[in-house]
Design a protein around this motif. Structure first.
Motif: not given
Length: 242
Positions: A7-9, A27-32, A47-53, A58-61
């Motif tokens: 997480a983070g980038k 590896v599982f991460t976030c994607a644009k 990966s999946c999308q992550w709404n940072r706000s 974050s929980r779903s991620f």
């Protein structure tokens, strides 16, 4: 095999680092948004999308990562100050809200949700905070190392970097109360040989976490709260923690 949540980038920006983390893992991460994920999945990067706000996002991620990865027990929280310095070069008022979501709120939300999930599961886990640090104007002015020629970061990026350091250090103190959790703190500074080689950095982080995961005795707070420099020799006994 042990899978990793990064997480983070976002992908594709984190690709080199994620490829380094693979190291026989998935590896599982976030994607644009609207990114073709098939090439990454063929490498073992999901990966999946992550709404940072959003705390809910974050929980779903985390839950999506658990659903996708069969043996998820390593978590890498990556703060790339050099990358953020290029995104938030100037301290413009109109950038503050986005910067807060990107570099402050997202890390707080993710870490809070991760700790809650680890508490629920109580399965052994290694949590690594990785900082690719970048100098502030103050640090550049007062640094004795003049060989690193970098444009200083904006105030908002430096403040976020300091917040990340504080977050990581405070989480590291929890290991005494949580026998299922180990923590690794990594600071890659500009002078480090891996600073411009994120793949090598990712490989070293993966190997280090794997060494910690295999230890029979639980970490002390002193061990967990020690910032490590990438490239430190990793042995089976993880001797540099002693």
């Amino acid at each position: 095999m042990s899978d990793i949540l990064l997480a983070g980038k976002d992908l594709p920006d984190c690709l080199e680092f994620a490829e380094g983390l693979l190291n026989s893992n998935k590896v599982f991460t976030c994607a644009k948004k609207d990114l073709d994920l098939s090439p990454f999945e063929s490498e073992g990067i999901y990966s999946c999308q992550w709404n940072r706000s959003s705390a809910i996002s974050s929980r779903s991620f985390i839950i999506k990562a658990e659903t996708t990865m069969q043996e998820l027990d390593q978590y890498v929280i990556y703060f790339d100050s050099m990358f953020f310095a290029s995104k938030f070069e100037l301290d413009k008022t109109e950038n503050v809200s986005v910067a807060l979501d990107t570099m402050f709120a997202s890390y707080q939300f993710f870490v809070n949700e991760l700790l809650l999930r680890l508490e629920q599961k109580k399965d052994p886990a290694v949590v690594s905070f990785v900082l690719r640090s970048y100098p502030s104007k103050f640090e550049t002015l007062h640094s004795s190392n003049k060989s690193v020629n970098l444009v200083p970061s904006s105030n908002i990026v430096n403040a976020a970097q300091c917040a990340f350091v504080s977050l990581a250090e405070n989480i590291s103190t929890l290991v005494a109360d949580k026998p299922y959790m180990s923590v690794v703190l990594v600071n890659c500074e500009p002078a480090n040989e891996m600073y411009n080689d994120e793949k090598a950095l990712g490989t070293w982080v993966s190997q280090t976490m794997d060494s910690v995961r295999k230890q029979k005795s639980h970490q002390s707070v002193k061990q967990a709260s020690t910032w490590l420099k990438p490239g430190t020799k990793v042995s089976t006994g993880f001797s540099f923690f002693r």
